[in-house]
Design an enzyme around this catalytic site. Structure first.
Site: not given
Length: 143
Positions: A65-66, A70, A98
């Site tokens: 996403c941008g 989100g 990890h």
């Protein structure tokens, strides 16, 4: 061949298409959308992708996403998902080694497409180290 889930919102669409094309020669890629640059609600695509990883239908997942935030927040609502926001290949490597991350999120508006490919390749080719890290990973889930 490893099976990989991929999903994005409208801001990540171009990167998703590029990454998907890059991976399809080596992996089986299941595309959960979105399928255009039209504005969408990213949870509609992230939840099905994360569910597929939880159920073992896909081994790992890639979200775009941008900002990467989100989609990562949404994926991490799933009990058995460990999604790491990665903007460098080294972060993807450590997330696998990890934290046994099974999904990553990529911030399309903040990195180049070439760097996104490097991050994805590092994520998909790095194994979990186990050992002392397994005890920590076992403590992540909150029931």
């Amino acid at each position: 061949m490893k099976k990989i889930a991929i999903a994005c919102d409208h801001a990540g669409f171009d990167y998703k298409e590029l990454i998907k094309k890059h991976l399809e020669e080596t992996y089986v890629v299941q595309d959960f959308g979105t399928y255009s640059k039209d504005s969408v609600d990213y949870p509609d695509f992230v939840h099905p992708a994360a569910t597929s990883v939880e159920k073992g239908e896909n081994e790992l997942g890639i979200l775009i996403c941008g900002s990467g935030q989100g989609v990562s927040i949404t994926a991490n609502k799933h009990q058995d998902i460990r999604c790491a926001l990665c903007w460098l290949p080294e972060l993807a490597e450590l997330a696998r080694q990890h934290n046994n991350a099974n999904m990553i999120s990529i911030p399309a508006r903040f990195i180049t497409s070439e760097l996104a490919i490097e991050i994805v390749d590092q994520f998909l080719t790095t194994d979990f180290e186990g050992g002392r890290h397994q005890n920590r990973v076992d403590k992540i889930a909150f029931c």
